[in-house]
Design a protein around this motif. Sequence first.
Motif, PDB file in Angstrom:
ATOM      1  N   ASP A 119       0.866  -1.283  -0.089  1.00  0.00           N
ATOM      2  CA  ASP A 119       0.054   0.179   0.072  1.00  0.00           C
ATOM      3  C   ASP A 119       0.958   1.220   0.108  1.00  0.00           C
ATOM      4  N   VAL A 120       1.174   1.726  -1.319  1.00  0.00           N
ATOM      5  CA  VAL A 120       2.086   2.716  -1.276  1.00  0.00           C
ATOM      6  C   VAL A 120       1.608   3.990  -0.731  1.00  0.00           C
ATOM      7  N   ASP A 121       0.286   4.293  -0.813  1.00  0.00           N
ATOM      8  CA  ASP A 121      -0.327   5.470  -0.129  1.00  0.00           C
ATOM      9  C   ASP A 121      -0.170   5.580   1.330  1.00  0.00           C
ATOM     10  N   ALA A 122      -0.269   4.354   1.982  1.00  0.00           N
ATOM     11  CA  ALA A 122      -0.147   4.560   3.281  1.00  0.00           C
ATOM     12  C   ALA A 122       1.532   4.520   3.646  1.00  0.00           C
ATOM     13  N   LEU A 123       2.259   3.925   2.925  1.00  0.00           N
ATOM     14  CA  LEU A 123       3.737   4.230   3.122  1.00  0.00           C
ATOM     15  C   LEU A 123       4.297   5.453   2.889  1.00  0.00           C
ATOM     16  N   ARG A 124       3.698   6.281   1.804  1.00  0.00           N
ATOM     17  CA  ARG A 124       4.029   7.509   1.524  1.00  0.00           C
ATOM     18  C   ARG A 124       3.445   8.407   2.900  1.00  0.00           C
ATOM     19  N   ASP A 125       2.333   7.990   3.353  1.00  0.00           N
ATOM     20  CA  ASP A 125       1.854   8.881   4.439  1.00  0.00           C
ATOM     21  C   ASP A 125       2.815   8.591   5.731  1.00  0.00           C
ATOM     22  N   MET A 158       8.142  10.356  -6.044  1.00  0.00           N
ATOM     23  CA  MET A 158       8.547   8.965  -6.372  1.00  0.00           C
ATOM     24  C   MET A 158       7.521   7.958  -6.676  1.00  0.00           C
ATOM     25  N   ASP A 159       7.663   7.160  -7.626  1.00  0.00           N
ATOM     26  CA  ASP A 159       6.685   6.273  -7.922  1.00  0.00           C
ATOM     27  C   ASP A 159       6.757   5.079  -6.856  1.00  0.00           C
ATOM     28  N   GLY A 160       5.730   4.097  -6.902  1.00  0.00           N
ATOM     29  CA  GLY A 160       5.708   3.096  -5.819  1.00  0.00           C
ATOM     30  C   GLY A 160       6.974   2.406  -5.632  1.00  0.00           C
ATOM     31  N   GLU A 161       7.871   1.871  -6.821  1.00  0.00           N
ATOM     32  CA  GLU A 161       9.057   1.027  -6.772  1.00  0.00           C
ATOM     33  C   GLU A 161      10.076   2.099  -5.894  1.00  0.00           C
ATOM     34  N   LEU A 165       8.770  -2.847   5.240  1.00  0.00           N
ATOM     35  CA  LEU A 165       7.799  -2.812   4.244  1.00  0.00           C
ATOM     36  C   LEU A 165       6.544  -3.974   4.657  1.00  0.00           C
ATOM     37  N   ARG A 166       6.820  -4.923   5.497  1.00  0.00           N
ATOM     38  CA  ARG A 166       5.647  -6.010   6.038  1.00  0.00           C
ATOM     39  C   ARG A 166       4.585  -5.128   6.584  1.00  0.00           C
ATOM     40  N   ARG A 167       4.739  -3.969   7.122  1.00  0.00           N
ATOM     41  CA  ARG A 167       3.611  -3.326   7.559  1.00  0.00           C
ATOM     42  C   ARG A 167       2.613  -2.698   6.603  1.00  0.00           C
TER      43      ARG A 167
END
Length: 61
Positions: free
Chosen positions: A5-11, A38-41, A54-56
């Motif tokens: 979930d890149v949105d949650a990661l970005r947040d 940044m893009d997701g990768e 990242l497991r979170r």
Amino acid sequence: MTLIDVDALRDCLREEYGTAMMGGFPAAVIDLARIEGMDGEELCRWAEDAGVDLRRFVVGP
């Protein structure tokens, strides 16, 4: 392939770097700007390099 979930990661990263910026490290604003573009990768690589587990942010089982 694992989905993140890149949105949650970005947040999460925004919160971390925003806190750092307000806590006396104004150079963190540069990292905040980078994170936004940044893009997701790229975001996942950045987060791993920063020590984020990242497991979170795994989506699904």
